[in-house]
Scaffold this motif. Sequence first.
Motif, PDB file in Angstrom:
ATOM      1  N   PRO A  51       0.820  -1.220   0.000  1.00 66.39           N
ATOM      2  CA  PRO A  51       0.000   0.000   0.000  1.00 66.39           C
ATOM      3  C   PRO A  51       0.852   1.267   0.000  1.00 66.39           C
ATOM      4  O   PRO A  51       1.987   1.284   0.491  1.00 66.39           O
ATOM      5  N   ALA A  52       0.273   2.332  -0.515  1.00 64.68           N
ATOM      6  CA  ALA A  52       0.993   3.606  -0.621  1.00 64.68           C
ATOM      7  C   ALA A  52       1.397   4.138   0.748  1.00 64.68           C
ATOM      8  O   ALA A  52       2.510   4.674   0.907  1.00 64.68           O
ATOM      9  N   ASP A  53       0.513   3.992   1.749  1.00 67.10           N
ATOM     10  CA  ASP A  53       0.844   4.535   3.072  1.00 67.10           C
ATOM     11  C   ASP A  53       2.020   3.772   3.690  1.00 67.10           C
ATOM     12  O   ASP A  53       2.849   4.359   4.405  1.00 67.10           O
ATOM     13  N   ILE A  54       2.113   2.467   3.403  1.00 71.06           N
ATOM     14  CA  ILE A  54       3.232   1.679   3.917  1.00 71.06           C
ATOM     15  C   ILE A  54       4.517   2.084   3.192  1.00 71.06           C
ATOM     16  O   ILE A  54       5.588   2.188   3.811  1.00 71.06           O
ATOM     17  N   GLN A  55       4.412   2.343   1.912  1.00 73.52           N
ATOM     18  CA  GLN A  55       5.585   2.809   1.168  1.00 73.52           C
ATOM     19  C   GLN A  55       6.102   4.110   1.766  1.00 73.52           C
ATOM     20  O   GLN A  55       7.313   4.301   1.918  1.00 73.52           O
ATOM     21  N   HIS A  56       5.191   5.009   2.117  1.00 73.32           N
ATOM     22  CA  HIS A  56       5.593   6.292   2.711  1.00 73.32           C
ATOM     23  C   HIS A  56       6.263   6.078   4.064  1.00 73.32           C
ATOM     24  O   HIS A  56       7.244   6.764   4.399  1.00 73.32           O
ATOM     25  N   GLN A  57       5.737   5.134   4.842  1.00 72.57           N
ATOM     26  CA  GLN A  57       6.363   4.836   6.135  1.00 72.57           C
ATOM     27  C   GLN A  57       7.792   4.307   5.944  1.00 72.57           C
ATOM     28  O   GLN A  57       8.710   4.701   6.672  1.00 72.57           O
ATOM     29  N   VAL A  58       7.943   3.412   4.978  1.00 67.65           N
ATOM     30  CA  VAL A  58       9.263   2.848   4.718  1.00 67.65           C
ATOM     31  C   VAL A  58      10.233   3.950   4.295  1.00 67.65           C
ATOM     32  O   VAL A  58      11.362   4.044   4.807  1.00 67.65           O
ATOM     33  N   ILE A  59       9.795   4.791   3.376  1.00 70.46           N
ATOM     34  CA  ILE A  59      10.662   5.865   2.883  1.00 70.46           C
ATOM     35  C   ILE A  59      11.024   6.828   4.013  1.00 70.46           C
ATOM     36  O   ILE A  59      12.173   7.292   4.119  1.00 70.46           O
ATOM     37  N   SER A  60      10.056   7.117   4.876  1.00 66.98           N
ATOM     38  CA  SER A  60      10.327   8.000   6.012  1.00 66.98           C
ATOM     39  C   SER A  60      11.428   7.430   6.902  1.00 66.98           C
ATOM     40  O   SER A  60      12.335   8.162   7.326  1.00 66.98           O
ATOM     41  N   ARG A  61      11.367   6.136   7.188  1.00 65.90           N
ATOM     42  CA  ARG A  61      12.392   5.512   8.034  1.00 65.90           C
ATOM     43  C   ARG A  61      13.738   5.457   7.325  1.00 65.90           C
ATOM     44  O   ARG A  61      14.796   5.578   7.964  1.00 65.90           O
ATOM     45  N   LEU A  62      13.715   5.274   6.010  1.00 67.43           N
ATOM     46  CA  LEU A  62      14.970   5.261   5.261  1.00 67.43           C
ATOM     47  C   LEU A  62      15.627   6.642   5.266  1.00 67.43           C
ATOM     48  O   LEU A  62      16.857   6.758   5.392  1.00 67.43           O
ATOM     49  N   LEU A  63      14.821   7.688   5.144  1.00 73.19           N
ATOM     50  CA  LEU A  63      15.380   9.041   5.182  1.00 73.19           C
ATOM     51  C   LEU A  63      15.956   9.345   6.567  1.00 73.19           C
ATOM     52  O   LEU A  63      16.992  10.007   6.692  1.00 73.19           O
ATOM     53  N   ARG A  64      15.275   8.857   7.595  1.00 73.49           N
ATOM     54  CA  ARG A  64      15.804   9.029   8.951  1.00 73.49           C
ATOM     55  C   ARG A  64      17.146   8.325   9.089  1.00 73.49           C
ATOM     56  O   ARG A  64      18.093   8.866   9.678  1.00 73.49           O
ATOM     57  N   PHE A  65      17.233   7.128   8.528  1.00 75.41           N
ATOM     58  CA  PHE A  65      18.488   6.385   8.605  1.00 75.41           C
ATOM     59  C   PHE A  65      19.585   7.059   7.778  1.00 75.41           C
ATOM     60  O   PHE A  65      20.758   7.004   8.132  1.00 75.41           O
ATOM     61  N   LYS A  66      19.198   7.720   6.704  1.00 72.10           N
ATOM     62  CA  LYS A  66      20.185   8.434   5.879  1.00 72.10           C
ATOM     63  C   LYS A  66      20.863   9.528   6.702  1.00 72.10           C
ATOM     64  O   LYS A  66      22.083   9.729   6.618  1.00 72.10           O
ATOM     65  N   GLU A  67      20.075  10.213   7.513  1.00 74.38           N
ATOM     66  CA  GLU A  67      20.642  11.232   8.393  1.00 74.38           C
ATOM     67  C   GLU A  67      21.543  10.590   9.457  1.00 74.38           C
ATOM     68  O   GLU A  67      22.589  11.142   9.826  1.00 74.38           O
ATOM     69  N   THR A  68      21.143   9.419   9.943  1.00 75.18           N
ATOM     70  CA  THR A  68      21.955   8.714  10.933  1.00 75.18           C
ATOM     71  C   THR A  68      23.303   8.324  10.331  1.00 75.18           C
ATOM     72  O   THR A  68      24.340   8.436  10.991  1.00 75.18           O
ATOM     73  N   CYS A  69      23.295   7.873   9.095  1.00 71.23           N
ATOM     74  CA  CYS A  69      24.549   7.534   8.418  1.00 71.23           C
ATOM     75  C   CYS A  69      25.454   8.754   8.320  1.00 71.23           C
ATOM     76  O   CYS A  69      26.679   8.655   8.490  1.00 71.23           O
ATOM     77  N   ALA A  70      24.853   9.906   8.056  1.00 71.37           N
ATOM     78  CA  ALA A  70      25.641  11.144   7.995  1.00 71.37           C
ATOM     79  C   ALA A  70      26.230  11.474   9.358  1.00 71.37           C
ATOM     80  O   ALA A  70      27.383  11.916   9.465  1.00 71.37           O
TER      81      ALA A  70
END
Length: 579
Positions: A51-70
């Motif tokens: 579902p689209a809402d689950i995709q958005h949740q996944v992307i949100s967590r990935l963006l959060r992790f991208k900042e953590t990697c930085a």
Amino acid sequence: MLPTSNGIRFSISDLSPPLARIVPTLYQDRAGISLYDVQYQPGSDTRQSIPADIQHQVISRLLRFKETCADFSVPSTNIHVLATEATRTAPNSVQFRNEVKTATGWEIRMLSKEDEGRIGALGIASSLSNVQGLVMDLGGGSTQITWLLAKDGSVKTNPKGSISFPYGAAALTRRLEEAKVKGDAGIGELQNEMTARFRGAYEELAVPNELSSLADQNGGYDLYLSGGGFRGWGYLLMSRSKVYPYPIPTINGFKAERSDFQDTVTVLSSVDPKIFRVSERRAAQVPAVAFLINVLTAALPMIKNIHFCQGGVREGFLFDNLTSEIRVQDPLVVATTPYQTASAETISQLLSHALPSSSSNLLPPASFTPQLLRSFANLIYEHSSVPKDARPAAALHTATTGLLASAHGISHTDRALISLMLCARWPGDLPPSEESLLLRLRQIVSMREAWWCRYLGRVAALTGEFYPAGVIRDIPRFEFRAEFVAGNEEKEKKKGVGEVMELTVVIPPKVDARTYVDKEVLKEGMRKVEKVGKKKNWIKASERVDRSERLGGDWGLKVKVVLERGVELEFRSWAYIAI
């Protein structure tokens, strides 16, 4: 990062020398989003798109992790996004992956069924120093099986990869619910289907003669398990262990016997969401995992021991990138290396000389390897700065919740051995609050192993008196010599004492400032080693949970420590640190 059927896992690891072998984790997190579950709507058997809402949740967590990697200064070239069954087979897999790339700039690397199984097997290889047997990885949507021979840095597995089945914990839960609608006939049909496929898979695996011969010698195969569903079963077994409460919280390295592993009726009767590390979701999948275990034990050839492993696709992916020189390293030695003193290698050899090498059947068990002694030598000075009254307790927690808690690849037996030796290395009273932990750690190992841990700990304490800084300079202050001798004192004969463990402390014929040893300190250290041999200090059979060990009586050896002034100490082949 791993978008998987059971959730999305995020981790940052440091693979720089010298700790690469234990895959040290700097950061880890998990998003409880099951990409398998969201593809099935309640009451529908048709698989839906993510579902689209689950995709958005996944992307949100990935963006959060991208900042953590930085935040951790991770180079972009070192960031990998891996996806397994749930993403690979999703109806809108391509669209989902494109959305992720557009939002994050990261390409999702899809693992084929074969790659998923191969890398999962490597994750299991990373979990213990030696893995020789059948391996299985249980995910949410699928489970894989193969064989593995991982020792001395070499990893061999089925060249065709793992064989995958659609019997993951979540998928099988659905299949089992559907089968129950048809009653016993439906359940029997599913059971027959799975049994036939597992038996066919075993034939297709073409297990090599080296492994089958080893199984014949040992009375059955060792089975190594990974994946959330199996780990949940492992925690249930830990909660029902005869050693209760079980003293080691990590699942990696936990071993169970076949009889306990396949006792699904008893385990199912004790399922409780409050059990340590068993969530409500995992508890709901336990009946399906139990069904899978019943089929496995009936379909596969004789399984003797079952080993639970933390290593999965993440660890396997990292392990796959290590050189054979790093893989061959013993994980316990690697984990203890940061704490070693300048002369740790020489001290390790010194401790080995305190172990007799004759053909007596009373010798230390095979578990006392050179690697274990080296690891012990690396740690025997680590708690020197702890207040004296807290040293035994701090040392006792070293491998459970202390220094080595995060080290990957260590068995529960080794964790117990190293903790028991370190506790004995600091003679003194153990706080009442820690007595239970000491007893429970002893239950994990044999009585014989527990006694030799106490003996080596006291020998290490004596060594620490000679070398308080853990540094041996150009002239050694002493050496050990150990052997079994016949008990010849009248008092010993009356008590039925046969062989006596005699430890000789050899000191130089001449004493100067560099080899000076305080005689009173020496005598006290020798007395503490001898006390280990007193019958009142043997390992008590009455404290054992294993009935067969209780029947054998207390276990220990009479110990004599003698002093000898040598002509010349035999350290010629040893390495010294000149200061």
